[in-house]
Every structure is written in structure tokens, then in C-alpha cells.
Design an enzyme around this catalytic site. Structure first.
Site, short mmCIF file in Angstrom:
data_model
loop_
_atom_site.label_atom_id
_atom_site.label_comp_id
_atom_site.label_asym_id
_atom_site.label_seq_id
_atom_site.Cartn_x
_atom_site.Cartn_y
_atom_site.Cartn_z
N ASP A 1 27.49 -13.09 4.25
CA ASP A 1 26.05 -12.84 4.42
C ASP A 1 25.28 -14.11 4.06
OD1 ASP A 1 23.49 -11.82 4.49
OD2 ASP A 1 23.93 -10.06 3.24
N ARG B 1 33.72 -8.54 2.10
CA ARG B 1 32.66 -9.55 2.21
C ARG B 1 32.88 -10.58 1.11
NH1 ARG B 1 26.11 -9.10 1.16
NH2 ARG B 1 26.76 -9.55 -0.98
N GLU C 1 26.44 -12.60 8.68
CA GLU C 1 25.28 -11.70 8.62
C GLU C 1 23.99 -12.47 8.33
OE1 GLU C 1 25.93 -8.67 5.72
OE2 GLU C 1 23.80 -8.16 5.57
N TYR D 1 22.48 -15.49 -4.90
CA TYR D 1 22.54 -14.21 -4.23
C TYR D 1 23.99 -13.83 -3.91
CZ TYR D 1 23.14 -11.14 -0.38
OH TYR D 1 23.61 -10.14 0.40
N GLU E 1 19.33 -5.43 8.51
CA GLU E 1 19.09 -4.59 7.32
C GLU E 1 17.61 -4.53 6.96
OE1 GLU E 1 21.68 -6.74 4.55
OE2 GLU E 1 19.94 -7.23 3.36
N ASP F 1 21.52 0.17 -3.36
CA ASP F 1 20.13 0.64 -3.33
C ASP F 1 19.85 1.62 -2.19
OD1 ASP F 1 20.26 -2.49 -2.55
OD2 ASP F 1 18.88 -1.50 -1.17
N TRP G 1 14.78 -15.02 0.88
CA TRP G 1 15.83 -14.45 0.06
C TRP G 1 16.61 -13.44 0.88
CZ3 TRP G 1 17.49 -9.66 -1.71
CH2 TRP G 1 18.62 -9.74 -2.57
N GLU H 1 29.42 -0.69 5.35
CA GLU H 1 29.41 -1.32 4.02
C GLU H 1 29.48 -0.23 2.96
OE1 GLU H 1 25.73 -3.33 3.10
OE2 GLU H 1 26.70 -4.66 1.66
N HIS I 1 32.75 -5.69 -1.56
CA HIS I 1 32.11 -6.95 -1.91
C HIS I 1 32.96 -7.74 -2.87
CE1 HIS I 1 27.64 -6.24 -0.87
NE2 HIS I 1 28.42 -5.63 0.00
N HIS J 1 21.98 -14.27 4.35
CA HIS J 1 20.73 -13.75 3.79
C HIS J 1 19.48 -14.48 4.24
CE1 HIS J 1 19.11 -10.92 0.72
NE2 HIS J 1 20.18 -10.29 1.13
N ARG K 1 22.78 -3.75 11.58
CA ARG K 1 22.87 -3.54 10.13
C ARG K 1 21.96 -2.45 9.59
NH1 ARG K 1 25.88 -4.02 6.60
NH2 ARG K 1 24.86 -5.31 5.06
N ASN L 1 14.17 -0.81 -2.12
CA ASN L 1 14.50 -1.56 -3.33
C ASN L 1 13.36 -2.49 -3.75
OD1 ASN L 1 16.13 -2.47 -5.40
ND2 ASN L 1 17.48 -3.69 -4.09
O1 EZ4 Z 1 19.80 -7.77 -0.11
O2 EZ4 Z 1 20.49 -4.33 -0.65
O3 EZ4 Z 1 24.08 -7.01 2.85
N1 EZ4 Z 1 23.52 -6.68 1.84
C1 EZ4 Z 1 22.47 -7.27 1.30
C2 EZ4 Z 1 21.89 -6.61 0.07
C3 EZ4 Z 1 20.38 -6.53 0.16
C4 EZ4 Z 1 19.81 -5.53 -0.80
C5 EZ4 Z 1 18.33 -5.34 -0.53
O4 EZ4 Z 1 17.85 -4.26 -1.23
O5 EZ4 Z 1 22.04 -8.28 1.79
O6 EZ4 Z 1 22.25 -7.29 -1.07
CO CO Z 2 22.80 -8.39 3.88
#
Ligand code: EZ4
Ligand code: CO
Length: 413
Positions: free
Chosen positions: A221, A147, A247, A159, A273, A327, A413, A350, A122, A223, A294, A37
């Protein structure tokens, strides 16, 4: 049976996808997902310029040897671009082998270990009423795990929270998935304040538990935005609300950070991830610092490599929790579903659901019913690629957002 053709296909049916299509000299076709992505064309170029010529003439049955050839043979190992490219080759070869065997791919991985894969959806909202509505919508779609991402007072678009109209997918449904991602030459900028977030999030989970009861599995999450001690504090504060997982609490390149978090909380942790190989997990597994893995097939070197990661995780009672945002293409998701149905240590999958245009392009035959995903029963992955539809949706630059603190400092991020 040798690889006769290798095509790198880039299309944007609502968002960008990079797909590798391998064709053998006897006419079998396999697909692999190579979508990274916001950096899609880097992987497309890696495949086009450096791998496709190496693949022609290889024995399409030799999946393990091809994986080793691309991983060791490239000299420059690991990294998301390399591992997404290798993943696409690996997935396409598994697709071909399963088609030759006339079996759904999961049968080659040991067969079915469960009736279906528990999937999570989500939900998000800037304020509680919107969040409740979003959770209800997920439950109405059959999800049995959700989530939860929330706005934070004083901060703007955040986010994971579907706040903007361009996150709408029709029918009035606001959906967070950056679909379309912010198109154009530069990413959107968001603002972040960890103290405000840490104060607010536990109040949201308390409200959600009061509204929806104790049973619904809830995930969250963070992040990569917290320091170890902030992450420990959040995990502890959320313990009364019994999360399924928390997460990406810290940027886990520093695996030792998770020791500090674990010392303080029993909230289950999910990470990986942005990881690309087994090596990224080594101390997290051996010290039992996480509970869920993940990684996606797409970003971790394919089915061959991710299965190895899960086997290693299994000896520490760590389970799968495969990344499934929009993505990851339907090809990558189909691969995850075949793998997830077969492994002994499946945890949760997910599932964000792709757009109608994306489904038209790939025609995935996996199913989602009663909150459970199931693989297609036809030979291979059960996914196609429609060149005509792809041609109608050319690549468009699009980026994930970036994140700055209130004083302008760049943040994770
Ligand atoms: O930031 O898929 O758990 N999921 C995430 C997503 C990721 C995007 C990155 O391409 O954190 O939103
Ligand atoms: Co994530």
C-alpha cells in the site's frame, strides 16, 4: 413491517465504532456499521439529527427505495459522512430482511459462489528481520496472502509499520493498525521522503521474495503518496517481485493519473478505500485503469451500492478487494463477507482481525480458517451488539496520523 426504532450507538472497545440499530414494529433487529475513522461523531450526528426521524414508519422491506430516498432525497449527495450513514441504514435493512427470511444474508444476494474468501493479513517491520518474523507470524495464523509494509532508512515511524510499543496487542505481538489510534485532541505527525521510499521498497521486496519464494501473494500500500510518474516508476521497479497488487499509488481523485501509471507498468493496481460512490470509479473502470476495487460496504452506501459497483467492475474484469482494516467494525466486515461470497468477481478480502474487546461487543460469527473467511450460516449478518459491554467502553477521541515532508510541508497520508 415498519421501522419502529433507530438507535445510534457509539462505543470504543479498543477503538471507536459507530453502529446503527434498527428495530421493526414486529421485533426484528438489524445492525449497520457507520464508522468513519477519526471523524466518527460526524456520522453519528448525521444519523441522529437527520436520518433517524426519517426512518421511523418506513417499510423495512423497501431497501432500494429507502436507499434512493436517503441519497436523492438529501439533495447533498456523496461524501464519506453521507455515504457511511446511508451504508448503515442499508446494511441494517439487509440484516432484517435476511432474518425475516430465516436465511444467511448471502442467500438473498444470489447464494454462494465459492468455498470461502481468500483473505490477506498485514506484515510489517522497520528492518528485514522484524518483517520476516511478521510474515512468518501471518503464515502461522493461516494467511495465504500478506501485505508487506516496511520502514525506510532515515525516516521515523511510518504508516503501516508496527514500530511503537502502543501498537502492541499483548503477547509481544506488534501490530500495525492504530489500535489504539493515537488518542487525544491532535493526530500524530509522521515524516515522509518519497525518494528514500522509492529507493528502498524494491530492495525489501527482492529480499522477501528470496526468503519466502515465488508463490506467496504479496501486496503493498503506497497510501496516496506518489505523483503519477513516481507511481509508474514504483510499479515498474516492483514487477520482478510479482505483486498481487499495489494499492493507492496516487491520490485518485485525479483519475487521469492512473493512465500515466498504466502506460508504464503491469503491476496490478488497487484503489478506492476513500471512494464513496460508483461515480468515483467511472473512468477507472471504463478505461480499465485498475484491477481491484477497495471500497468497503461501510463507506460506500452499503450492500446495495457496493454490489452495483462490483457488477459494473465485472464487465471490465475488475475484481473486489474490499477494505477490511480494524476501523471497519465486525458489522461492516460481516456485510463484506456475505457480499464477497456471493458476487462473481471476488478477488481478495483484507482481514486484520479485531481485538478481543471488539469481538466481545459484536460477537461476530464469521470464521477464519486456512486463510479463508466464511460468513455465518445463521439468519441475517450473524453479528450482535451487547449494550452492557458498549457502556463499559465510551467514545474517546482518536485520530489517524498526518504526514509531512522533511521540510514540514503537509503531504498525503
Ligand atoms: O488507512 O483504515 O489499506 N488500508 C489502509 C488503512 C487505512 C485506515 C483508514 O481508516 O490504508 O490503514
Ligand atoms: Co489502504
Amino acid at each position: 413491517m415498519h421501522i419502529a426504532n433507530a438507535e445510534v450507538l457509539v462505543a470504543n472497545p479498543g477503538r471507536n465504532f459507530v453502529t446503527l440499530r434498527l428495530t421493526t414494529d414486529d421485533g426484528f433487529v438489524g445492525l449497520g456499521d457507520a464508522t468513519l475513522n477519526g471523524r466518527e461523531l460526524a456520522v453519528a450526528a448525521y444519523l441522529r439529527e437527520h436520518l433517524t426521524s426519517l426512518l421511523i414508519g418506513l417499510d423495512a422491506h423497501q431497501i432500494e427505495d429507502t436507499w434512493q430516498y436517503l441519497y436523492r432525497g438529501g439533495y447533498w449527495r456523496r461524501g464519506p459522512v453521507t455515504m457511511a450513514a446511508i451504508a448503515a441504514v442499508d446494511t441494517a435493512l439487509w440484516d432484517i430482511k435476511a432474518k425475516v427470511a430465516k436465511l444467511p444474508l448471502y442467500q438473498l444476494l444470489g447464494g454462494r459462489s465459492r468455498n470461502g474468501l481468500l483473505a490477506y493479513g498485514h506484515a510489517s517491520g522497520v528492518e528485514l528481520p522484524e518483517l520476516y518474523e511478521s510474515i512468518h507470524r501471518n503464515l502461522g495464523q493461516g494467511y495465504r496472502a500478506v501485505r508487506v509494509q516496511t520502514g525506510v532508512p532515515g525516516l521515523g515511524s511510518l504508516y503501516g509499520v508496527a514500530a511503537s510499543e502502543n501498537a502492541s496487542t499483548g503477547g509481544g505481538e506488534r501490530r500495525y493498525d492504530y489500535e489504539p489510534a493515537r488518542r487525544g485532541a491532535v493526530p500524530l505527525e509522521e515524516r515522509w521522503d518519497t525518494r528514500a521510499y522509492l529507493r528502498h521498497v524494491p530492495t525489501v521486496f527482492e529480499a522477501v521474495r528470496n526468503e519466502f519464494g515465488p508463490e506467496l501473494p504479496l501486496l503493498h500500500d503506497a497510501h496516496h503518496r506518489l505523483t503519477p510518474i513516481q507511481a509508474a516508476k514504483l510499479g515498474k521497479a516492483l514487477e520482478p517481485y510479482d505483486l498481487f497488487w499495489l494499492e493507492d499509488v496516487t491520490p485518485a481523485e485525479n483519475q487521469a493519473a492512473l493512465r500515466r501509471v498504466r502506460e508504464h507498468t503491469t503491476t496490478p493496481l488497487a484503489i478506492g478505500e476513500v471512494f464513496n460512490t460508483l461515480w468515483d470509479y467511472r473512468s477507472l473502470f471504463e478505461e480499465q485503469l485498475i484491477d481491484y476495487v477497495r471500497s468497503a460496504v461501510t463507506h460506500t452506501g452499503g450492500i446495495t451500492a457496493l454490489r452495483r459497483i462490483f457488477d459494473y467492475a465485472a464487465i471490465y474484469q475488475i475484481k473486489s478487494g474490499v477494505h477490511g482494516p480494524t476501523d471497519v467494525s465486525p458489522v461492516g466486515l460481516a456485510a463484506a463477507i456475505h457480499l464477497g461470497i456471493a458476487i462473481p468477481n471476488f478477488g481478495i478480502q483484507e482481514y486484520m482481525r479485531h481485538s478481543a474487546e471488539t469481538h466481545a461487543l459484536f460477537r461476530p460469527r464469521y470464521t477464519f480458517a486456512d486463510g479463508m473467511l466464511n460468513p455465518s450460516e445463521e439468519p441475517g449478518l450473524g453479528v450482535d451488539y451487547d449494550d452492557e459491554i458498549a457502556q463499559a467502553h465510551p467514545y474517546e477521541a482518536a485520530y489517524l496520523p498526518v504526514n509531512r515532508l522533511l521540510d514540514g510541508t503537509m503531504h498525503d497520508w
